[in-house]
Design an enzyme around this catalytic site. Sequence first.
Site, mmCIF file in Angstrom:
data_model
loop_
_atom_site.group_PDB
_atom_site.id
_atom_site.type_symbol
_atom_site.label_atom_id
_atom_site.label_comp_id
_atom_site.label_asym_id
_atom_site.label_seq_id
_atom_site.Cartn_x
_atom_site.Cartn_y
_atom_site.Cartn_z
ATOM 1 N N ASP A 112 -42.655 -8.855 8.516
ATOM 2 C CA ASP A 112 -43.571 -9.798 9.032
ATOM 3 C C ASP A 112 -44.169 -9.611 10.470
ATOM 4 O O ASP A 112 -44.511 -8.444 10.718
ATOM 5 C CB ASP A 112 -42.805 -11.286 9.065
ATOM 6 N N HIS A 141 -46.870 -6.947 9.996
ATOM 7 C CA HIS A 141 -48.028 -7.725 9.908
ATOM 8 C C HIS A 141 -48.943 -7.793 11.286
ATOM 9 O O HIS A 141 -49.877 -8.677 11.364
ATOM 10 C CB HIS A 141 -47.792 -9.122 9.336
#
Length: 395
Positions: free
Chosen positions: A217, A240
Amino acid sequence: MAAKVLFALCLLLVFIAESQATKVNNLFNVMNYGATADGKTENSAAFLKAWRDACNSNGNVTVMIPRGTYFLKQIVFNGPCRGWTNVIIDGDLIAPTDPSFATDKWISFRYVKNLIVSGQGKLDGQGSSAWEDCNKNHNCRPSFPISMTFDYVTNGYIHHLSSINSKGGHFKTYGCENIRFTNVKISAPGDSPNTDGIKISNSNGVAIERVNIGTGDDCIAIISGSKNVLISNVFCGPGHGISVGSLGRDDGEENVENIKVRNCTLSDTTNGLRIKSWARTLSKPLKASNFVYEDIVMNNVYNPIIIDQEYCPGGTCSNKDPSHVEISDVSFKNIRGSSNTQVAVNLKCSAKFPCKNITVNTIDLWQNRGVGKLSNLCSNVNGASYGKQNPSSCL
């Protein structure tokens, strides 16, 4: 001015923390409180006894977790303590495999002033069982335990720790003042869901320096109420990217301001530098302002620079309204590297509250093989471009 003050505070914190670490008067070894380093015996009772004795002692104290493997369920180290508290984790701490062994936290430090957490050991969240359950549901947004959280910690210094395979995020700050992460290594597979590296919430004066993050993430997530954050010399990938947000999902969130990101490298990430807000109406607009991104290298990055004010993961928003987050005074300077998407700079701002004073200065991004010619997109944004612009700026 705010950046200079933050830098001075960080230097002062480092000097104080490192000097205190060398002046330890009292040592509290968890082995003397019944801890067992066999990887099977649950050790929370022994750890808490050592912590309480240390916390209630005068002067500078050290809680020592020596080499070995320690099985540990959910544990909360509560303050306040009487002096500087130094926690040395040289052993490996492993969490239960059951994803529901705790609520949203595994190891927590709360209401502690003057705290140092360091060591050559690692935190192993054993997250694969949690990810397996979540990967079966693509809309999964679970509250799996974060490996280590700092709640209402003032003057915190976290260094030379490793965190692997967290069930949820790896580290999180909430309500903290003057907290610093250095030489920390964070690792989880790129497809592990919701395993943010470091999440910052409602905290003032956070420095993250010389940290290596690879996860599934956001490498770093900066959310509601974060102020005076300095991020430098961070390697991010996979993950991310470095994100502000998401913001503006619910009423009651607080402004985010004075964020500086410099001298960082992002490699094989699904986003680069991202600011994201929900397409929702709020009773009172939220502000996100005074961000500086400079000297950033992108290697094979999707969406290298993106402001997304129509954020809606999973397409679950049935009625989209213009975002009520006001974004202003954001500078992108000396950003270079390769893009995996044709849109290299995407500034997609709110129709209700357009972005203000957005500047791009010396941007040099090129396409990876097969991507095609790069372009930039702008909507509802006011700003200017300076220096080299490759691809051509839309400002």
